[in-house]
Design a protein around this motif. Sequence first.
Motif, PDB file in Angstrom:
ATOM      1  N   THR A   1     -19.978  27.419 -28.906  1.00  0.00           N
ATOM      2  CA  THR A   1     -19.966  26.009 -29.308  1.00  0.00           C
ATOM      3  C   THR A   1     -19.604  25.808 -30.775  1.00  0.00           C
ATOM      4  O   THR A   1     -18.650  25.070 -31.067  1.00  0.00           O
ATOM      5  N   PRO A   2     -20.309  26.424 -31.738  1.00  0.00           N
ATOM      6  CA  PRO A   2     -19.901  26.193 -33.129  1.00  0.00           C
ATOM      7  C   PRO A   2     -18.537  26.789 -33.465  1.00  0.00           C
ATOM      8  O   PRO A   2     -17.798  26.221 -34.269  1.00  0.00           O
ATOM      9  N   ILE A   3     -18.185  27.905 -32.835  1.00  0.00           N
ATOM     10  CA  ILE A   3     -16.877  28.516 -33.095  1.00  0.00           C
ATOM     11  C   ILE A   3     -15.762  27.562 -32.666  1.00  0.00           C
ATOM     12  O   ILE A   3     -14.791  27.348 -33.395  1.00  0.00           O
ATOM     13  N   ILE A   4     -15.902  26.975 -31.496  1.00  0.00           N
ATOM     14  CA  ILE A   4     -14.898  26.032 -31.002  1.00  0.00           C
ATOM     15  C   ILE A   4     -14.827  24.813 -31.910  1.00  0.00           C
ATOM     16  O   ILE A   4     -13.734  24.361 -32.272  1.00  0.00           O
ATOM     17  N   LEU A   5     -15.968  24.275 -32.299  1.00  0.00           N
ATOM     18  CA  LEU A   5     -15.973  23.088 -33.155  1.00  0.00           C
ATOM     19  C   LEU A   5     -15.363  23.371 -34.527  1.00  0.00           C
ATOM     20  O   LEU A   5     -14.585  22.547 -35.049  1.00  0.00           O
TER      21      LEU A   5
ATOM     22  N   VAL B   1       0.212  22.627 -35.214  1.00  0.00           N
ATOM     23  CA  VAL B   1       0.811  22.449 -33.900  1.00  0.00           C
ATOM     24  C   VAL B   1       0.702  23.788 -33.186  1.00  0.00           C
ATOM     25  O   VAL B   1       1.214  24.794 -33.658  1.00  0.00           O
ATOM     26  N   THR B   2       0.002  23.788 -32.073  1.00  0.00           N
ATOM     27  CA  THR B   2      -0.258  25.053 -31.391  1.00  0.00           C
ATOM     28  C   THR B   2       0.731  25.284 -30.262  1.00  0.00           C
ATOM     29  O   THR B   2       1.086  24.372 -29.522  1.00  0.00           O
ATOM     30  N   TYR B   3       1.167  26.517 -30.164  1.00  0.00           N
ATOM     31  CA  TYR B   3       2.031  26.928 -29.063  1.00  0.00           C
ATOM     32  C   TYR B   3       1.192  27.126 -27.813  1.00  0.00           C
ATOM     33  O   TYR B   3       1.553  26.690 -26.729  1.00  0.00           O
ATOM     34  N   TYR B   4       0.050  27.783 -27.986  1.00  0.00           N
ATOM     35  CA  TYR B   4      -0.891  27.985 -26.893  1.00  0.00           C
ATOM     36  C   TYR B   4      -1.944  26.893 -26.990  1.00  0.00           C
ATOM     37  O   TYR B   4      -2.455  26.612 -28.072  1.00  0.00           O
ATOM     38  N   SER B   5      -2.287  26.283 -25.877  1.00  0.00           N
ATOM     39  CA  SER B   5      -3.243  25.184 -25.931  1.00  0.00           C
ATOM     40  C   SER B   5      -4.615  25.685 -26.357  1.00  0.00           C
ATOM     41  O   SER B   5      -5.019  26.806 -26.048  1.00  0.00           O
ATOM     42  N   PHE B   6      -5.300  24.837 -27.078  1.00  0.00           N
ATOM     43  CA  PHE B   6      -6.624  25.147 -27.600  1.00  0.00           C
ATOM     44  C   PHE B   6      -7.583  25.491 -26.463  1.00  0.00           C
ATOM     45  O   PHE B   6      -8.359  26.435 -26.551  1.00  0.00           O
TER      46      PHE B   6
ATOM     47  N   ALA C   1     -10.665  29.263 -23.170  1.00  0.00           N
ATOM     48  CA  ALA C   1     -10.960  29.652 -21.789  1.00  0.00           C
ATOM     49  C   ALA C   1     -10.762  31.157 -21.643  1.00  0.00           C
ATOM     50  O   ALA C   1     -11.599  31.841 -21.030  1.00  0.00           O
ATOM     51  N   PHE C   2      -9.688  31.682 -22.225  1.00  0.00           N
ATOM     52  CA  PHE C   2      -9.462  33.127 -22.188  1.00  0.00           C
ATOM     53  C   PHE C   2     -10.611  33.865 -22.851  1.00  0.00           C
ATOM     54  O   PHE C   2     -11.142  34.830 -22.301  1.00  0.00           O
ATOM     55  N   HIS C   3     -11.008  33.442 -24.048  1.00  0.00           N
ATOM     56  CA  HIS C   3     -12.046  34.158 -24.785  1.00  0.00           C
ATOM     57  C   HIS C   3     -13.406  34.097 -24.088  1.00  0.00           C
ATOM     58  O   HIS C   3     -14.113  35.105 -24.019  1.00  0.00           O
ATOM     59  N   ILE C   4     -13.764  32.950 -23.576  1.00  0.00           N
ATOM     60  CA  ILE C   4     -15.075  32.806 -22.930  1.00  0.00           C
ATOM     61  C   ILE C   4     -15.109  33.565 -21.606  1.00  0.00           C
ATOM     62  O   ILE C   4     -16.077  34.277 -21.310  1.00  0.00           O
ATOM     63  N   ILE C   5     -14.048  33.446 -20.814  1.00  0.00           N
ATOM     64  CA  ILE C   5     -14.012  34.158 -19.533  1.00  0.00           C
ATOM     65  C   ILE C   5     -14.005  35.668 -19.766  1.00  0.00           C
ATOM     66  O   ILE C   5     -14.717  36.415 -19.083  1.00  0.00           O
ATOM     67  N   SER C   6     -13.238  36.126 -20.745  1.00  0.00           N
ATOM     68  CA  SER C   6     -13.217  37.567 -21.009  1.00  0.00           C
ATOM     69  C   SER C   6     -14.558  38.038 -21.574  1.00  0.00           C
ATOM     70  O   SER C   6     -14.997  39.150 -21.262  1.00  0.00           O
TER      71      SER C   6
ATOM     72  N   ASN D   1       0.172  30.367 -35.040  1.00  0.00           N
ATOM     73  CA  ASN D   1      -0.249  30.327 -33.638  1.00  0.00           C
ATOM     74  C   ASN D   1      -0.825  31.662 -33.179  1.00  0.00           C
ATOM     75  O   ASN D   1      -1.765  31.694 -32.384  1.00  0.00           O
ATOM     76  N   ILE D   2      -0.280  32.739 -33.679  1.00  0.00           N
ATOM     77  CA  ILE D   2      -0.829  34.053 -33.346  1.00  0.00           C
ATOM     78  C   ILE D   2      -2.218  34.204 -33.962  1.00  0.00           C
ATOM     79  O   ILE D   2      -3.147  34.696 -33.325  1.00  0.00           O
ATOM     80  N   LEU D   3      -2.375  33.749 -35.208  1.00  0.00           N
ATOM     81  CA  LEU D   3      -3.694  33.766 -35.846  1.00  0.00           C
ATOM     82  C   LEU D   3      -4.676  32.874 -35.100  1.00  0.00           C
ATOM     83  O   LEU D   3      -5.864  33.188 -35.016  1.00  0.00           O
ATOM     84  N   ASN D   4      -4.184  31.755 -34.569  1.00  0.00           N
ATOM     85  CA  ASN D   4      -5.025  30.846 -33.791  1.00  0.00           C
ATOM     86  C   ASN D   4      -5.650  31.558 -32.597  1.00  0.00           C
ATOM     87  O   ASN D   4      -6.709  31.174 -32.129  1.00  0.00           O
ATOM     88  N   PHE D   5      -4.981  32.566 -32.093  1.00  0.00           N
ATOM     89  CA  PHE D   5      -5.516  33.342 -30.981  1.00  0.00           C
ATOM     90  C   PHE D   5      -6.355  34.522 -31.458  1.00  0.00           C
ATOM     91  O   PHE D   5      -7.444  34.765 -30.946  1.00  0.00           O
ATOM     92  N   PHE D   6      -5.852  35.279 -32.422  1.00  0.00           N
ATOM     93  CA  PHE D   6      -6.491  36.546 -32.772  1.00  0.00           C
ATOM     94  C   PHE D   6      -7.719  36.424 -33.669  1.00  0.00           C
ATOM     95  O   PHE D   6      -8.576  37.306 -33.626  1.00  0.00           O
ATOM     96  N   VAL D   7      -7.829  35.384 -34.461  1.00  0.00           N
ATOM     97  CA  VAL D   7      -9.059  35.221 -35.256  1.00  0.00           C
ATOM     98  C   VAL D   7     -10.261  35.033 -34.326  1.00  0.00           C
ATOM     99  O   VAL D   7     -11.254  35.763 -34.453  1.00  0.00           O
ATOM    100  N   PRO D   8     -10.199  34.106 -33.351  1.00  0.00           N
ATOM    101  CA  PRO D   8     -11.328  34.034 -32.402  1.00  0.00           C
ATOM    102  C   PRO D   8     -11.486  35.302 -31.564  1.00  0.00           C
ATOM    103  O   PRO D   8     -12.605  35.686 -31.222  1.00  0.00           O
ATOM    104  N   TYR D   9     -10.385  35.975 -31.264  1.00  0.00           N
ATOM    105  CA  TYR D   9     -10.458  37.217 -30.490  1.00  0.00           C
ATOM    106  C   TYR D   9     -11.350  38.228 -31.199  1.00  0.00           C
ATOM    107  O   TYR D   9     -12.237  38.822 -30.596  1.00  0.00           O
ATOM    108  N   PHE D  10     -11.111  38.419 -32.488  1.00  0.00           N
ATOM    109  CA  PHE D  10     -11.905  39.403 -33.228  1.00  0.00           C
ATOM    110  C   PHE D  10     -13.322  38.922 -33.485  1.00  0.00           C
ATOM    111  O   PHE D  10     -14.253  39.732 -33.548  1.00  0.00           O
TER     112      PHE D  10
END
Length: 129
Positions: A17-21, A33-38, A43-48, A100-109
């Motif tokens: 919750t706080p990470i998403i916010l 402007v994101t290439y991959y939707s927020f 959804a990928f991170h939470i499901i994984s 956009n890549i950072l938008n994915f990998f920062v939450p990933y790590f």
Amino acid sequence: MKNILRNPFVSILIFSTPIILIHWGIDSFFSIVTYYSFISIYAFHIISAFFVAGIIQWIHANYKDYAGFAFMGTSLFKMLAAILFLLPGFLSDDKPSFTNILNFFVPYFIYLVFEAIQVIKLINPKETN
């Protein structure tokens, strides 16, 4: 209440919750402007994270000595899934930007560190005197 927080699935939701916010606030403030939707990123991170937690819990319940190996294996599987998630963008004509890549990998790590902490707590419980 303390027993509910020990449930890894509840912990993942509370952690998310706080990470998403925070992420949404930063994206909104800088008008990224994101290439991959927020929604698809989280959804990928939470499901994984649920997948990793479920496998680790099952392995720990049945084979306590192999929980660490299971974490390494699920982390490898998660990285392969991340590559598959990002692959359509890299194969398209309009490539995602570095932001956009950072938008994915920062939450990933961030999620990877959270999962590692959860596994360490599971493997090395505090001894009560």
